[in-house]
Design a protein around this motif. Structure first.
Motif, PDB file in Angstrom:
ATOM      1  N   PHE A 201      37.466  -3.119  12.875  1.00 27.89           N
ATOM      2  CA  PHE A 201      37.366  -2.972  11.423  1.00 27.89           C
ATOM      3  C   PHE A 201      37.851  -1.599  10.958  1.00 27.89           C
ATOM      4  O   PHE A 201      38.525  -1.490   9.932  1.00 27.89           O
ATOM      5  CB  PHE A 201      35.922  -3.197  10.968  1.00 27.89           C
ATOM      6  N   ARG A 204      41.738  -1.761  11.432  1.00 25.06           N
ATOM      7  CA  ARG A 204      42.548  -2.816  10.834  1.00 25.06           C
ATOM      8  C   ARG A 204      41.997  -3.430   9.549  1.00 25.06           C
ATOM      9  O   ARG A 204      42.760  -4.017   8.780  1.00 25.06           O
ATOM     10  CB  ARG A 204      42.737  -3.951  11.867  1.00 25.06           C
ATOM     11  N   ASP A 205      40.698  -3.343   9.317  1.00 27.31           N
ATOM     12  CA  ASP A 205      40.127  -4.132   8.215  1.00 27.31           C
ATOM     13  C   ASP A 205      38.854  -3.485   7.666  1.00 27.31           C
ATOM     14  O   ASP A 205      37.761  -4.021   7.799  1.00 27.31           O
ATOM     15  CB  ASP A 205      39.827  -5.554   8.711  1.00 27.31           C
ATOM     16  N   THR A 208      36.633  -5.600   5.073  1.00 29.08           N
ATOM     17  CA  THR A 208      35.630  -6.526   5.606  1.00 29.08           C
ATOM     18  C   THR A 208      34.366  -5.781   6.009  1.00 29.08           C
ATOM     19  O   THR A 208      33.252  -6.273   5.791  1.00 29.08           O
ATOM     20  CB  THR A 208      36.191  -7.296   6.806  1.00 29.08           C
TER      21      THR A 208
END
Length: 293
Positions: A201, A204-205, A208
């Motif tokens: 996370f 990359r993300d 979220t």
């Protein structure tokens, strides 16, 4: 507490966890819902371990236990993500039936990796119950889409691999009663899984991750149910071959149908009734041969 009782408790707790995760999928996405069981399950697993180790030292994992736990942890992350992705693609019936073929995969993996060889009667019980799940799904396999079928096959295989990894890690611990071994590997696996998911996370993300934090209340409930269910799954793995545990867990499919009232409200096809009968017969045969052994 024998492995039969332990497995039934795990199956009941898992039903609640799956429901909580499915709801979170719509709110924070597939990867977010996948991570919740690990990130929010870790604190509860740590509490379980500390409580159980109050009078007994925690066994120290060696290299074999660490590697086996990592294999189980990584496989479970991938399997959970594939399962939730299949649900999103509306291939729920197909995917569920294919995931529940996991006991067959487990029997193969267990024999190759751990030497958990099962006799012909055990294998017959596994095959009967698994075929019953396929029949009971009542699914038109083509209608679910071959993509969902592929996801189900992959998820089932990875869930099988994760169970073998965790059982191998539990057996590799140098000492400790079964419940303490199970709790040790559970806490270790959730620590690994939380680290993997957090790294993903952050790199990359991050959106979220912020969503998970916003939905912390629902995530906390899913985390507790996940840790609670996993403790009993792991305890079962410490007591008997993983294939036995997962085969008995197939009764969850029958129980879910009965509790929902679907059979009595909508009726059931002959194929579904035959599937239920095969699941019950396979599980009964498994219990009988295990008791006699």
């Amino acid at each position: 507490m024998n492995w039969i009782v332990v497995t039934l408790i795990a199956a009941a707790a898992q039903t609640g966890r799956n429901a909580a995760q499915r709801k979170l999928t719509a709110e924070i996405g597939t990867m977010g819902a996948t991570a919740v069981r690990f990130l929010f399950g870790l604190p509860f697993a740590a509490v379980f371990l500390l409580a159980l180790s109050a009078t007994t030292p925690i066994p120290t994992p060696g290299l074999r236990a660490l590697v086996s736990t990592l294999v189980g942890a990584a496989s479970q992350i991938a399997a959970t993500a594939l399962m939730l992705a299949a649900m999103e693609r509306r291939g729920f019936g197909v995917t569920t039936a294919l995931i529940k073929t996991e006991p067959v995969t487990l029997a193969i993996f267990g024999a190759l990796w751990l030497g958990d060889t099962l006799g012909p009667v055990h294998m017959a019980a596994i095959a009967i119950a698994t075929f019953g799940v396929v029949l009971m799904s009542g699914t038109n396999w083509r209608s679910g889409g071959w993509g969902a079928v592929g996801l189900g096959i992959a998820a089932g295989a990875l869930f099988g691999l994760s169970a073998i990894g965790f059982r191998g890690a539990i057996l590799a611990l140098p000492y400790g009663l079964s419940f303490l071994r199970a709790s040790t590997i559970l806490a270790l696996s959730l620590l690994m899984q939380s680290a993997i998911m957090l790294a993903w996370f952050l790199l990359r993300d991050r959106a979220t991750l912020r969503g998970i934090i916003r939905h912390w209340r629902g995530s906390l409930g899913a985390g507790f149910l996940g840790a609670f269910a996993s403790f009993f799954w792991f305890h079962g793995f410490a007591l008997t071959a993983a294939a036995n545990v997962r085969t008995l867990a197939l009764v969850e499919v029958v129980m879910a149908q009965l509790v929902s009232g679907r059979i009595f409200r909508e009726g059931a096809s002959q194929r579904q009734l035959l599937g239920m009968a095969l699941i019950v017969a396979g599980v009964a045969l498994l219990i009988a041969v295990s008791a006699s052994g």
